[in-house]
Design a protein around this motif. Sequence first.
Motif, PDB file in Angstrom:
ATOM      1  N   ARG A  60      13.655  -0.448   3.315  1.00 33.62           N
ATOM      2  CA  ARG A  60      13.685   0.622   2.096  1.00 33.62           C
ATOM      3  C   ARG A  60      12.310   0.783   1.811  1.00 33.62           C
ATOM      4  N   LEU A  61      11.580   1.793   1.739  1.00 32.98           N
ATOM      5  CA  LEU A  61      10.391   1.972   1.777  1.00 32.98           C
ATOM      6  C   LEU A  61      10.413   2.916   0.306  1.00 32.98           C
ATOM      7  N   SER A  62      10.134   2.218  -1.009  1.00 29.47           N
ATOM      8  CA  SER A  62       9.762   3.390  -2.340  1.00 29.47           C
ATOM      9  C   SER A  62       9.079   2.795  -3.125  1.00 29.47           C
ATOM     10  N   PRO A  63       8.261   3.335  -4.309  1.00 27.72           N
ATOM     11  CA  PRO A  63       8.268   2.605  -4.858  1.00 27.72           C
ATOM     12  C   PRO A  63       8.856   1.141  -5.966  1.00 27.72           C
ATOM     13  N   GLU A  64      10.070   1.456  -5.964  1.00 29.84           N
ATOM     14  CA  GLU A  64      10.772   0.532  -7.197  1.00 29.84           C
ATOM     15  C   GLU A  64      11.299  -0.919  -5.492  1.00 29.84           C
ATOM     16  N   THR A  65      11.118  -0.341  -4.599  1.00 29.31           N
ATOM     17  CA  THR A  65      11.402  -1.571  -3.599  1.00 29.31           C
ATOM     18  C   THR A  65      10.439  -2.117  -3.879  1.00 29.31           C
ATOM     19  N   LEU A  66       8.866  -1.226  -3.504  1.00 27.64           N
ATOM     20  CA  LEU A  66       7.338  -2.200  -3.784  1.00 27.64           C
ATOM     21  C   LEU A  66       7.697  -3.431  -4.571  1.00 27.64           C
ATOM     22  N   LEU A  67       7.222  -2.737  -6.186  1.00 30.79           N
ATOM     23  CA  LEU A  67       7.607  -2.946  -7.258  1.00 30.79           C
ATOM     24  C   LEU A  67       8.282  -4.440  -7.094  1.00 30.79           C
ATOM     25  N   ALA A  68       9.652  -5.087  -6.986  1.00 29.04           N
ATOM     26  CA  ALA A  68      10.289  -5.313  -6.754  1.00 29.04           C
ATOM     27  C   ALA A  68      10.266  -6.270  -5.494  1.00 29.04           C
TER      28      ALA A  68
ATOM     29  N   GLY B 108       0.647   1.795   3.141  1.00 25.00           N
ATOM     30  CA  GLY B 108       0.726   3.343   3.689  1.00 25.00           C
ATOM     31  C   GLY B 108       2.234   3.209   5.051  1.00 25.00           C
ATOM     32  N   HIS B 109       2.144   3.154   5.811  1.00 28.82           N
ATOM     33  CA  HIS B 109       3.454   4.057   7.232  1.00 28.82           C
ATOM     34  C   HIS B 109       4.091   5.006   6.113  1.00 28.82           C
ATOM     35  N   THR B 110       3.873   5.814   5.437  1.00 35.70           N
ATOM     36  CA  THR B 110       5.206   7.682   5.795  1.00 35.70           C
ATOM     37  C   THR B 110       3.754   8.285   6.062  1.00 35.70           C
ATOM     38  N   HIS B 111       2.442   8.062   5.811  1.00 39.76           N
ATOM     39  CA  HIS B 111       1.048   8.731   6.100  1.00 39.76           C
ATOM     40  C   HIS B 111       1.526   9.373   5.209  1.00 39.76           C
ATOM     41  N   ARG B 112       2.381   9.418   3.484  1.00 40.05           N
ATOM     42  CA  ARG B 112       2.154  10.604   2.900  1.00 40.05           C
ATOM     43  C   ARG B 112       1.477  10.228   1.832  1.00 40.05           C
ATOM     44  N   ALA B 113       0.527  10.640   0.590  1.00 39.61           N
ATOM     45  CA  ALA B 113       0.252  10.493  -0.083  1.00 39.61           C
ATOM     46  C   ALA B 113       1.081  10.565  -1.771  1.00 39.61           C
ATOM     47  N   LEU B 114       1.598   9.163  -2.240  1.00 40.95           N
ATOM     48  CA  LEU B 114       1.923   9.299  -3.310  1.00 40.95           C
ATOM     49  C   LEU B 114       1.443   8.794  -4.508  1.00 40.95           C
ATOM     50  N   VAL B 115       1.546   8.721  -5.669  1.00 39.07           N
ATOM     51  CA  VAL B 115       1.231   8.007  -7.034  1.00 39.07           C
ATOM     52  C   VAL B 115       2.390   7.805  -7.907  1.00 39.07           C
ATOM     53  N   HIS B 116       2.526   6.433  -8.154  1.00 44.33           N
ATOM     54  CA  HIS B 116       3.791   6.368  -8.846  1.00 44.33           C
ATOM     55  C   HIS B 116       3.121   5.316  -9.306  1.00 44.33           C
ATOM     56  N   ARG B 117       3.588   5.530 -11.044  1.00 42.67           N
ATOM     57  CA  ARG B 117       3.082   4.624 -11.892  1.00 42.67           C
ATOM     58  C   ARG B 117       4.487   3.877 -12.645  1.00 42.67           C
ATOM     59  N   GLN B 118       4.724   2.207 -12.987  1.00 43.49           N
ATOM     60  CA  GLN B 118       5.632   2.583 -13.655  1.00 43.49           C
ATOM     61  C   GLN B 118       5.396   1.259 -14.525  1.00 43.49           C
TER      62      GLN B 118
ATOM     63  N   LEU C  48       0.829   0.108 -10.524  1.00 44.17           N
ATOM     64  CA  LEU C  48       0.377   1.221 -10.498  1.00 44.17           C
ATOM     65  C   LEU C  48       0.961   1.327  -8.561  1.00 44.17           C
ATOM     66  N   VAL C  49       2.041   2.075  -8.107  1.00 40.96           N
ATOM     67  CA  VAL C  49       2.046   2.301  -6.200  1.00 40.96           C
ATOM     68  C   VAL C  49       1.177   3.383  -5.366  1.00 40.96           C
ATOM     69  N   VAL C  50       0.538   2.900  -4.610  1.00 38.96           N
ATOM     70  CA  VAL C  50      -0.456   3.786  -4.096  1.00 38.96           C
ATOM     71  C   VAL C  50      -0.325   3.993  -2.518  1.00 38.96           C
ATOM     72  N   ASN C  51       0.035   5.761  -1.938  1.00 38.86           N
ATOM     73  CA  ASN C  51       0.120   5.996  -0.535  1.00 38.86           C
ATOM     74  C   ASN C  51      -1.005   6.442  -0.987  1.00 38.86           C
ATOM     75  N   PRO C  52      -2.899   6.127   0.001  1.00 32.61           N
ATOM     76  CA  PRO C  52      -2.906   7.383   0.715  1.00 32.61           C
ATOM     77  C   PRO C  52      -3.052   8.192   1.534  1.00 32.61           C
ATOM     78  N   GLY C  53      -2.162   7.869   1.788  1.00 31.85           N
ATOM     79  CA  GLY C  53      -1.715   9.242   2.711  1.00 31.85           C
ATOM     80  C   GLY C  53      -2.682   8.442   4.067  1.00 31.85           C
ATOM     81  N   ALA C  54      -3.002   9.799   4.651  1.00 35.04           N
ATOM     82  CA  ALA C  54      -3.529   9.034   6.404  1.00 35.04           C
ATOM     83  C   ALA C  54      -4.441  10.176   6.434  1.00 35.04           C
TER      84      ALA C  54
END
Length: 147
Positions: free
Chosen positions: A73-81, A91-101, A105-111
């Motif tokens: 399951r790909l999410s900022p929470e699962t990556l942080l864990a 990467g993988h989702t190709h959708r830019a995302l910035v999540h701070r906990q 920091l979890v970053v997906n730069p997009g594609a």
Amino acid sequence: MRAGVFDALRGVSLILHAGDVGGRDVLDELEAIAPVTAVYGNVDPAGLPLQARQTVAAGGLTIDLVHGHEQRRLSPETLLAAFGGDIIVYGHTHRALVHRQGRRLVVNPGAAGPRRFDVVPSVARLTIARGGAEVEIIKLVDQGLSR
């Protein structure tokens, strides 16, 4: 590569590529801008000299670089864990995302490659200073950049 990538990454000291590289030619073009650390993605051709995961130290912080397709399951929470770095770039989702906990920091730069799905091509600029990190998503539009 899109022409806007060169403008967006001008002056960086390191390029992190979170997979789905596409081929050696893309890595060569990026290397003309700055040194590159890359991981393989689920659509990369066999034979690229890439690993599933890289850990990079920068400015006193650790960055875990992964594609993300290995996660059930790909999410900022699962990556942080799953990863212990201060910053996780995926990467993988190709959708830019910035999540701070907290301080992490979890970053997906997009594609930045050919347009796929319904996403606007983008890259991210990560700035590390004084033990902290800030990130900016830069959209790559046909006529240049959008911030």
